[in-house]
Scaffold this motif. Structure first.
Motif, mmCIF file in Angstrom:
data_model
loop_
_atom_site.group_PDB
_atom_site.id
_atom_site.type_symbol
_atom_site.label_atom_id
_atom_site.label_comp_id
_atom_site.label_asym_id
_atom_site.label_seq_id
_atom_site.Cartn_x
_atom_site.Cartn_y
_atom_site.Cartn_z
ATOM 1 N N LEU A 280 -20.223 -8.117 -19.204
ATOM 2 C CA LEU A 280 -20.123 -9.301 -19.971
ATOM 3 C C LEU A 280 -20.916 -9.169 -21.412
ATOM 4 O O LEU A 280 -20.545 -9.769 -22.374
ATOM 5 C CB LEU A 280 -21.052 -10.701 -19.281
ATOM 6 N N ARG A 281 -21.951 -8.356 -21.396
ATOM 7 C CA ARG A 281 -22.784 -8.091 -22.595
ATOM 8 C C ARG A 281 -21.936 -7.407 -23.652
ATOM 9 O O ARG A 281 -21.943 -7.722 -24.824
ATOM 10 C CB ARG A 281 -23.888 -7.155 -22.375
ATOM 11 N N ALA A 282 -20.867 -6.540 -23.149
ATOM 12 C CA ALA A 282 -19.895 -5.759 -24.136
ATOM 13 C C ALA A 282 -18.945 -6.687 -24.466
ATOM 14 O O ALA A 282 -18.075 -6.428 -25.322
ATOM 15 C CB ALA A 282 -19.504 -4.758 -23.349
ATOM 16 N N ASP A 283 -18.319 -7.802 -23.790
ATOM 17 C CA ASP A 283 -17.281 -8.493 -23.890
ATOM 18 C C ASP A 283 -17.377 -10.096 -23.798
ATOM 19 O O ASP A 283 -17.181 -10.445 -22.876
ATOM 20 C CB ASP A 283 -15.910 -8.047 -23.031
ATOM 21 N N THR A 381 -25.947 -15.902 -24.902
ATOM 22 C CA THR A 381 -27.227 -15.904 -25.970
ATOM 23 C C THR A 381 -28.089 -15.032 -25.079
ATOM 24 O O THR A 381 -28.656 -14.124 -25.831
ATOM 25 C CB THR A 381 -27.739 -17.288 -25.934
ATOM 26 N N LEU A 382 -28.562 -15.142 -23.674
ATOM 27 C CA LEU A 382 -29.346 -14.200 -23.099
ATOM 28 C C LEU A 382 -29.058 -12.607 -23.266
ATOM 29 O O LEU A 382 -29.977 -11.844 -23.281
ATOM 30 C CB LEU A 382 -29.509 -14.969 -21.746
ATOM 31 N N LEU A 383 -27.640 -12.536 -22.972
ATOM 32 C CA LEU A 383 -27.428 -11.106 -22.814
ATOM 33 C C LEU A 383 -27.245 -10.522 -24.281
ATOM 34 O O LEU A 383 -27.411 -9.315 -24.287
ATOM 35 C CB LEU A 383 -25.717 -11.157 -22.176
ATOM 36 N N ARG A 390 -33.324 -7.698 -17.126
ATOM 37 C CA ARG A 390 -33.355 -7.275 -15.586
ATOM 38 C C ARG A 390 -34.493 -8.192 -15.107
ATOM 39 O O ARG A 390 -35.318 -8.515 -15.619
ATOM 40 C CB ARG A 390 -33.421 -5.711 -15.613
ATOM 41 N N PRO A 391 -34.254 -8.064 -13.734
ATOM 42 C CA PRO A 391 -35.309 -8.748 -12.883
ATOM 43 C C PRO A 391 -36.597 -8.064 -13.076
ATOM 44 O O PRO A 391 -36.525 -6.653 -12.954
ATOM 45 C CB PRO A 391 -34.734 -8.891 -11.586
#
Length: 420
Positions: A280-283, A381-383, A390-391
């Motif tokens: 998801l971060r990449a796409d 936004t967060l990614l 990460r947790p």
């Protein structure tokens, strides 16, 4: 919440009658129990921590049918004395004054009240608001530490949905600043003998005073916004005072708490599937479909609110007495392998994805388009702005809220490489 041992997740032992829905292990992961219940049949008698008995619908087809069954009404007046003795425990006068909202109404009253809300949450309006929502999300991230750790509940999942809600309904900044999130706990009532009863009633009174202030402000300073229109409808006698107060109550509490919780369940699901998070971060273009799958995979609305038959009725082969409460388990329906192949797998490409996270039928959530936009903006936004998100705690140390109907966490400690 009790800390009783969970029911066995496997094995062929018969389920107890009623099935207890309580305990920290159950709230942390209810899905093994829901799988057992689905396999045993679509309807089960259950017991909630408050002592309330209800009939729980667990399979997808049965859940879909129940959500569209016009024999099942939502008005609390349908509840019988057995239900009322334990479930109707919000004290008077607040019960009569704050519980007359959409979730507890049936047509035609529900239709009349709902018509006052639809324009404010229409998809076309949400689309126009997206740039402003993105500004709000970026401002929340700007307020986070430059490097982790941070609590994403306190730092983002609480303030962002509330700021969005204030923008959409027309809650002025000076009143928004006064809202106490602790008031949201009034949807988790405690019985008269509970040690926390005095604090609970104090929350109710504080929230009721706040609602009165909101109404008075909007009457004195009307604008072209939802709250002003609701107050004007009251002044035209299109709403009763109780209906107005209850709708403001629903907007302020139910209008943002589920989004807060859904942000936490979505992030936890992605943390448990780091390859999906990286994708998801990449796409970012994959976000709309991914959000639908995250809504299915672990819904913030775990169970629906009460429904009632007005006469003894058959529900998928089970006799349900008039006035007993019927509740649909959306989370159990979403993991039904007869409707969703590999239902326990998080598949961000899943299509079609006819989840029921926003309900179905006449009670379909009027703010679904807004919630979808908030979740897409949140994850995007967060990614993008918190590389290495990460947790910061072990999975087993995540504290799940003890709410009966919802899923989410009190805190979500995270860390990240930097804030960009």
């Amino acid at each position: 919440m009790t800390f009783q041992d969970p029911l066995p997740a496997t094995g062929r032992d018969p389920l107890p009658d009623p099935v207890p829905l309580s305990g920290c292990p159950y709230k942390a992961d209810p899905y093994p129990l829901y799988a057992r219940m689905r396999e045993a049949g679509p309807v089960h008698r259950v017991l909630f921590p408050s002592g309330v008995h209800a009939w729980l619908v667990t399979g997808y087809d049965a859940a879909h049918a129940a959500l569209n069954d016009d024999r099942l009404g939502k008005n609390h007046d349908r509840g019988n004395d057995r239900w009322r003795a334990r479930a109707s425990i919000m004290p008077e006068p607040q019960h009569s004054q704050l519980q007359v909202h959409l979730l507890h109404q049936d047509p035609p009253r529900h239709t009349r009240m709902r018509s006052l809300l639809t324009d404010a949450f229409a998809p076309r309006r949400v689309a126009r608001l997206r740039p402003r929502l993105q500004e709000l999300a970026d401002a929340c991230v700007d307020a986070l530490p430059e490097n982790g750790p941070a609590d994403l509940v306190a730092g983002f999942a609480v303030p962002f949905p509330f700021q969005v809600l204030a923008e959409v309904i027309g809650l002025p900044p000076e009143l928004a600043a006064r809202f106490d999130r602790d008031w949201g706990k009034v949807v988790q009532p405690v019985g008269p003998a509970d040690p926390g009863r005095a604090r609970y009633e104090e929350r109710l009174r504080g929230l009721q005073r706040y609602i009165a202030d909101v109404v008075a402000h909007k009457r004195a300073y009307a604008r072209d916004d939802l709250l002003s229109r609701l107050v004007a409808a009251r002044d035209r006698h299109e709403l009763s005072q109780e209906e107005l107060d209850s709708m403001v109550f629903q907007l302020l509490v139910a209008g943002q708490e589920p989004v807060t919780n859904q942000i936490t369940t979505a992030l936890i699901a992605l943390f448990r599937h780091p390859e999906q998070l990286a994708r998801l971060r990449a796409d970012p273009a994959a976000l709309p479909r991914a959000v639908e799958e995250l809504l299915r995979y672990d819904s913030a609305f775990e169970l629906t609110t009460w429904r009632f038959f007005d006469r003894d009725s058959d529900l998928h082969g089970t006799r349900v007495p008039a006035g007993d409460s019927v509740i649909v388990s959306l989370c159990a329906a979403h993991r039904d392998p007869r409707r969703f192949p590999d239902a326990d797998t998080l598949d961000l490409d899943r299509s079609p994805n006819p989840h029921l996270a926003f309900g179905h039928g006449v009670h379909f959530c009027p703010a679904a388009a807004l919630a979808r936009a908030e979740l897409q903006i949140t994850l995007g936004t967060l990614l993008s702005r918190l590389p290495g998100l990460r947790p910061a705690v072990a999975d087993e140390d995540i504290e799940w809220i003890p709410a009966v109907l919802g899923r989410g966490t009190h805190h979500l400690p995270v860390t990240y490489d930097r804030r960009v």
